[in-house]
Design an enzyme around this catalytic site. Structure first.
Site, PDB file in Angstrom:
ATOM      1  N   LYS A 149      44.066  42.251  -8.452  1.00 42.97           N
ATOM      2  CA  LYS A 149      43.576  41.733  -7.885  1.00 42.97           C
ATOM      3  C   LYS A 149      44.009  40.508  -6.685  1.00 42.97           C
ATOM      4  CE  LYS A 149      41.299  44.324  -3.528  1.00 42.97           C
ATOM      5  NZ  LYS A 149      42.667  44.879  -2.680  1.00 42.97           N
TER       6      LYS A 149
HETATM    7  N1  PMP Z   1      46.233  49.378  -3.922  1.00 42.82           N
HETATM    8  C1  PMP Z   1      46.182  48.592  -3.800  1.00 42.82           C
HETATM    9  C2  PMP Z   1      47.313  47.386  -3.681  1.00 42.82           C
HETATM   10  C3  PMP Z   1      45.208  47.711  -3.044  1.00 42.82           C
HETATM   11  O1  PMP Z   1      45.039  47.106  -2.192  1.00 42.82           O
HETATM   12  C4  PMP Z   1      44.100  48.573  -2.823  1.00 42.82           C
HETATM   13  C5  PMP Z   1      42.651  48.042  -2.026  1.00 42.82           C
HETATM   14  N2  PMP Z   1      42.972  48.107  -0.475  1.00 42.82           N
HETATM   15  C6  PMP Z   1      43.733  49.977  -3.264  1.00 42.82           C
HETATM   16  C7  PMP Z   1      44.849  50.706  -4.356  1.00 42.82           C
HETATM   17  C8  PMP Z   1      43.170  51.089  -2.795  1.00 42.82           C
HETATM   18  O2  PMP Z   1      42.144  50.366  -3.844  1.00 42.82           O
HETATM   19  P1  PMP Z   1      40.360  50.794  -3.617  1.00 42.82           P
HETATM   20  O3  PMP Z   1      39.908  52.129  -3.739  1.00 42.82           O
HETATM   21  O4  PMP Z   1      39.298  49.947  -4.363  1.00 42.82           O
HETATM   22  O5  PMP Z   1      39.829  49.821  -1.759  1.00 42.82           O
END
Ligand code: PMP
Length: 297
Positions: A149
């Site tokens: 991330k």
């Molecule tokens: N995929 C991407 C590309 C993201 O940036 C996110 C977070 N917003 C998610 C999936 C979902 O992840 P999470 O449930 O940890 O927020």
């Protein structure tokens, strides 16, 4: 609003970092988006673990420990008087020369912004989203793993632009093999003949923390939960489709590439999981270090 940079609290307008920071110059850094519900940080440990894993993959050392970060997140929520909110944690590479070299940067910046949350309009949860599949492929995992991330979200932004141009708030991205990967900021799930389906990590996705929670909820609700490669065809013939993400929680999708999903309305499994997620997020035991061992708060 107050903002945290390296342990110091600044007024929002004075919270600044250098233009020589490689987070700005190269998108070199990592981040997390985290929710708090009723003053409890949702899945704090999982977010901290993912942040540290992302940093490790980038050869970036976070200058404070996880316990300290957890305490500082709670303290920023308190400082800003936020119970139900969204916390953005950012760790940049820090200042260096204008060259790429991360080895020349010695002052990573740790930023914590605790804010209120702007949710999707209620209508989306009631009526569901219309999305499109876009031509921008998700990053090849062997080039830049979507599991990191990082501050470089251009892959997702290019997809988002295509979505906006098609009049959609979210957009579905395929991977280099043409399989379903994820949306620009959310993971995707399908429901087909009573099974709940979602693509595996190997499809090149962020391992969503909401995704993880929803997989557990689906199993607990008695559904067969299959983590399996999916194609656009699987999406088109699904009975239901929904997205998961920290900001979105669980949101139904009712149309993809002009094809209605199921009967074109949020389905019963989606609605059940939305409800269960809502309840769980608001009832989970506080896991912040400041409150460890004190049970439900
Ligand atoms: N995929 C991407 C590309 C993201 O940036 C996110 C977070 N917003 C998610 C999936 C979902 O992840 P999470 O449930 O940890 O927020």
């Amino acid at each position: 609003m107050k903002v945290y940079i390296n342990g110091t609290i600044y007024d929002k307008h004075d919270a600044k970092i250098s233009v020589f920071d490689h987070g700005l110059l190269y998108g070199d850094g990592v981040f997390e988006g985290i929710r708090s519900y009723g003053g409890k940080v949702f899945r704090l440990q999982q977010h901290l673990d993912r942040l540290w894993d992302s940093a490790k993959a980038l050869w970036l050392e976070i200058p404070i420990g996880k316990e300290q970060m957890g305490r500082d997140i709670y303290s920023m929520l308190k400082t800003n008087g936020i119970d139900d909110g969204y916390v953005r944690v950012v760790v940049t590479r820090g200042c260096g020369t204008l060259g790429l070299g991360p080895d020349r940067c010695h002052d990573p910046q740790v930023i914590i912004i605790a804010d209120t949350i702007a949710l999707y309009p209620k209508e989306f949860y009631e009526k569901g989203l219309t999305i499109v599949t876009v031509s921008t492929l998700r990053n090849h995992p062997a080039a830049l793993s979507p599991r990191i991330k990082s501050l470089n979200y251009l892959n997702n932004i290019l997809a988002k632009i295509e979505g906006i141009q098609a009049g959609c708030i979210e957009a579905l991205m395929l991977n280099h093999k043409g399989e379903v990967a994820e949306c620009t900021g959310d993971n995707i799930f399908l429901v087909h003949k009573g099974c709940v389906l979602t693509p595996p990590n190997e499809a090149g996705i962020l391992e969503g923390i909401t995704r993880d929670a929803v997989m557990t909820l689906a199993r607990e609700a008695g559904y067969e939960m299959r983590v399996t490669p999916l194609t656009k065809h699987d999406v088109y013939i699904a009975d239901e489709c929904f997205l998961t993400g920290t900001a979105a929680e669980v949101v139904p999708v009712v149309k993809v590439d002009s094809r209605p999903i199921g009967d074109g309305r949020p389905g019963p499994v989606t609605r059940q999981l939305m409800q269960r997620f809502h309840e769980m997020a608001r009832s989970e035991q506080r896991e912040g270090p400041a409150n460890r061992g004190r049970g439900q708060s």
